[in-house]
Motif scaffolding. Structure first.
Motif, PDB file in Angstrom:
ATOM      1  N   TYR A  64       0.827  -1.208   0.000  1.00 21.38           N
ATOM      2  CA  TYR A  64       0.000   0.000   0.000  1.00 21.38           C
ATOM      3  C   TYR A  64       0.861   1.256   0.000  1.00 21.38           C
ATOM      4  O   TYR A  64       0.570   2.223  -0.707  1.00 21.38           O
ATOM      5  CB  TYR A  64      -0.936   0.007   1.208  1.00 21.38           C
ATOM      6  CG  TYR A  64      -2.223  -0.739   0.966  1.00 21.38           C
ATOM      7  CD1 TYR A  64      -3.308  -0.106   0.367  1.00 21.38           C
ATOM      8  CD2 TYR A  64      -2.362  -2.073   1.324  1.00 21.38           C
ATOM      9  CE1 TYR A  64      -4.496  -0.793   0.130  1.00 21.38           C
ATOM     10  CE2 TYR A  64      -3.540  -2.762   1.093  1.00 21.38           C
ATOM     11  CZ  TYR A  64      -4.597  -2.113   0.498  1.00 21.38           C
ATOM     12  OH  TYR A  64      -5.774  -2.789   0.261  1.00 21.38           O
ATOM     13  N   HIS A  66       3.815   1.652  -1.222  1.00 19.93           N
ATOM     14  CA  HIS A  66       4.412   1.853  -2.543  1.00 19.93           C
ATOM     15  C   HIS A  66       3.404   2.481  -3.496  1.00 19.93           C
ATOM     16  O   HIS A  66       3.737   3.394  -4.265  1.00 19.93           O
ATOM     17  CB  HIS A  66       4.909   0.524  -3.098  1.00 19.93           C
ATOM     18  CG  HIS A  66       5.647   0.657  -4.393  1.00 19.93           C
ATOM     19  ND1 HIS A  66       6.926   1.152  -4.480  1.00 19.93           N
ATOM     20  CD2 HIS A  66       5.275   0.376  -5.675  1.00 19.93           C
ATOM     21  CE1 HIS A  66       7.311   1.173  -5.741  1.00 19.93           C
ATOM     22  NE2 HIS A  66       6.315   0.703  -6.492  1.00 19.93           N
ATOM     23  N   VAL A  67       2.169   2.005  -3.440  1.00 17.41           N
ATOM     24  CA  VAL A  67       1.126   2.553  -4.311  1.00 17.41           C
ATOM     25  C   VAL A  67       0.813   3.998  -3.917  1.00 17.41           C
ATOM     26  O   VAL A  67       0.722   4.887  -4.782  1.00 17.41           O
ATOM     27  CB  VAL A  67      -0.139   1.680  -4.244  1.00 17.41           C
ATOM     28  CG1 VAL A  67      -1.304   2.345  -4.950  1.00 17.41           C
ATOM     29  CG2 VAL A  67       0.143   0.308  -4.860  1.00 17.41           C
ATOM     30  N   SER A  70       3.391   6.428  -5.004  1.00 16.86           N
ATOM     31  CA  SER A  70       3.351   6.750  -6.434  1.00 16.86           C
ATOM     32  C   SER A  70       2.358   7.870  -6.721  1.00 16.86           C
ATOM     33  O   SER A  70       2.450   8.549  -7.747  1.00 16.86           O
ATOM     34  CB  SER A  70       2.987   5.509  -7.249  1.00 16.86           C
ATOM     35  OG  SER A  70       1.622   5.172  -7.100  1.00 16.86           O
ATOM     36  N   ILE A 154      -6.967   4.462  -5.685  1.00 14.89           N
ATOM     37  CA  ILE A 154      -6.043   3.338  -5.653  1.00 14.89           C
ATOM     38  C   ILE A 154      -6.838   2.038  -5.700  1.00 14.89           C
ATOM     39  O   ILE A 154      -8.016   1.991  -5.339  1.00 14.89           O
ATOM     40  CB  ILE A 154      -5.136   3.346  -4.405  1.00 14.89           C
ATOM     41  CG1 ILE A 154      -5.959   3.160  -3.119  1.00 14.89           C
ATOM     42  CG2 ILE A 154      -4.303   4.625  -4.347  1.00 14.89           C
ATOM     43  CD1 ILE A 154      -5.108   2.919  -1.875  1.00 14.89           C
ATOM     44  N   VAL A 156      -5.599  -2.067  -4.879  1.00 12.83           N
ATOM     45  CA  VAL A 156      -4.478  -2.940  -4.534  1.00 12.83           C
ATOM     46  C   VAL A 156      -4.922  -4.398  -4.621  1.00 12.83           C
ATOM     47  O   VAL A 156      -5.769  -4.856  -3.842  1.00 12.83           O
ATOM     48  CB  VAL A 156      -3.937  -2.611  -3.129  1.00 12.83           C
ATOM     49  CG1 VAL A 156      -2.870  -3.622  -2.707  1.00 12.83           C
ATOM     50  CG2 VAL A 156      -3.367  -1.195  -3.107  1.00 12.83           C
ATOM     51  N   ALA A 183      -3.821   4.828  -9.298  1.00 14.46           N
ATOM     52  CA  ALA A 183      -2.730   3.858  -9.217  1.00 14.46           C
ATOM     53  C   ALA A 183      -3.320   2.495  -8.900  1.00 14.46           C
ATOM     54  O   ALA A 183      -4.004   2.327  -7.882  1.00 14.46           O
ATOM     55  CB  ALA A 183      -1.713   4.257  -8.147  1.00 14.46           C
ATOM     56  N   THR A 185      -2.396  -1.647  -8.590  1.00 15.66           N
ATOM     57  CA  THR A 185      -1.372  -2.681  -8.537  1.00 15.66           C
ATOM     58  C   THR A 185      -2.040  -4.048  -8.502  1.00 15.66           C
ATOM     59  O   THR A 185      -3.009  -4.264  -7.785  1.00 15.66           O
ATOM     60  CB  THR A 185      -0.434  -2.502  -7.322  1.00 15.66           C
ATOM     61  OG1 THR A 185       0.685  -3.382  -7.455  1.00 15.66           O
ATOM     62  CG2 THR A 185      -1.126  -2.781  -6.011  1.00 15.66           C
ATOM     63  N   VAL A 275       2.511  -1.950 -11.151  1.00 16.03           N
ATOM     64  CA  VAL A 275       1.776  -0.756 -10.743  1.00 16.03           C
ATOM     65  C   VAL A 275       1.510   0.045 -12.010  1.00 16.03           C
ATOM     66  O   VAL A 275       2.441   0.339 -12.776  1.00 16.03           O
ATOM     67  CB  VAL A 275       2.565   0.103  -9.743  1.00 16.03           C
ATOM     68  CG1 VAL A 275       1.772   1.379  -9.401  1.00 16.03           C
ATOM     69  CG2 VAL A 275       2.867  -0.684  -8.474  1.00 16.03           C
ATOM     70  N   THR A 277      -0.176   3.571 -13.358  1.00 19.97           N
ATOM     71  CA  THR A 277      -0.637   4.881 -12.918  1.00 19.97           C
ATOM     72  C   THR A 277      -1.078   5.705 -14.122  1.00 19.97           C
ATOM     73  O   THR A 277      -0.618   5.488 -15.247  1.00 19.97           O
ATOM     74  CB  THR A 277       0.467   5.637 -12.173  1.00 19.97           C
ATOM     75  OG1 THR A 277       1.655   5.693 -12.985  1.00 19.97           O
ATOM     76  CG2 THR A 277       0.801   4.950 -10.855  1.00 19.97           C
TER      77      THR A 277
END
Length: 282
Positions: A64, A66-67, A70, A154, A156, A183, A185, A275, A277
């Protein structure tokens, strides 16, 4: 909108999605320690030493982070309004709320059982900070949100379940305000070479039973572009996901069993973890 209206507005779930996140309750499985349901981001975890539950929970939190990182690298407000699509038990919403200073976080999930679990799991946060945290039912392809409601979206490790990436992308573009960022992932096939989307089902039970859908990552990138989003970027994070995930799985499954085939699928250039974006233009 009444409860009956909402039930009619939410598209039907696939049978394996309904079962896996309903009566099976994947969040109870030891492999998803801490209530998260993702493979983890293991870059800062030493895999040469024993991996226990603290490291496993950290890996899931770090995915999370990392996302979210970004997004915060982009030109967003200091206190963004964030939507988490496929929020599960809201563990990622809690990370965002604790560590990223958002104006508000909305967790959205298609499964009513997951939303009930999320409200239970985050009862303390809802009681202490209910003005900034909420959970709503909705599908990625039909979000019960107003146009331009969010600065950031987001998702995930949920997109592998979405039946219609084009509809998801169109909805993401709609609910983002101009300049907003998305974003996503998840794991996808590396390309659309002949036979590629059939390969995961031969290796992995979750593809064979229909829980996961095999599609190339470019399909999501193209869907974002078709929806009018710009600055679409695809980043592979497989080296920081698959070895750690396999190291964790080794406590329960022997080499050659189907869960260990995720690493094999990566090494054979069938699947990777990404990921993706994009930005809604101003």
């Amino acid at each position: 909108m009444t409860d009956d209206d909402m039930r009619q507005a939410v598209p039907a779930m696939g049978p394996m999605v309904e079962r896996t996140y309903g009566p099976v309750d994947l969040s109870r499985e030891p492999i998803f320690a801490g209530g998260f349901i993702n493979f983890g981001y293991w870059r800062d975890i030493d895999l040469d030493h024993p991996v226990g539950e603290p490291e496993r929970v950290r890996s899931q939190e770090d995915l999370y982070r990392h996302v979210l990182d970004s997004l915060t690298a982009a030109e967003l407000p200091e206190h963004p309004r964030i939507l988490d699509v496929g929020c599960g038990l809201g563990m990622g919403c809690a990370v965002a709320l604790r560590e990223y200073g958002p104006a508000a976080v909305t967790g959205m999930d298609i499964h009513p059982d997951q939303l009930e679990r999320a409200r239970d799991a985050q009862a303390g946060l809802l009681a202490a900070d209910g003005e900034r945290l909420r959970f709503v039912r909705g599908a990625a392809e039909r979000m019960p949100m107003t146009d331009g409601e969010f600065d950031a979206l987001i998702s995930v490790e949920a997109a592998q379940h979405f039946p219609d990436l084009d509809a998801f992308a169109a909805e993401a573009a709609r609910v983002l305000r101009p300049g907003g960022r998305v974003a996503v992932t998840s794991f996808f096939t590396v390309d659309d070479a002949p036979g590629r989307t059939e390969e995961p089902a031969r290796l992995l039970e979750t593809y064979a039973n229909g829980l996961d859908i095999a599609r190339p990552v470019q399909a999501l990138a193209d869907a974002f572009t078709a929806a009018g989003l710009k600055r679409v970027r695809v980043e592979s994070i497989g080296p920081d996901v698959w070895p750690g995930w396999d190291r964790w799985l080794a406590q329960w499954w022997a080499p050659g069993t189907w869960p260990r085939n995720f690493l094999r699928a990566y090494e054979d250039h069938v699947l990777d973890y990404y990921v993706v974006t994009a930005t809604r233009p101003v």
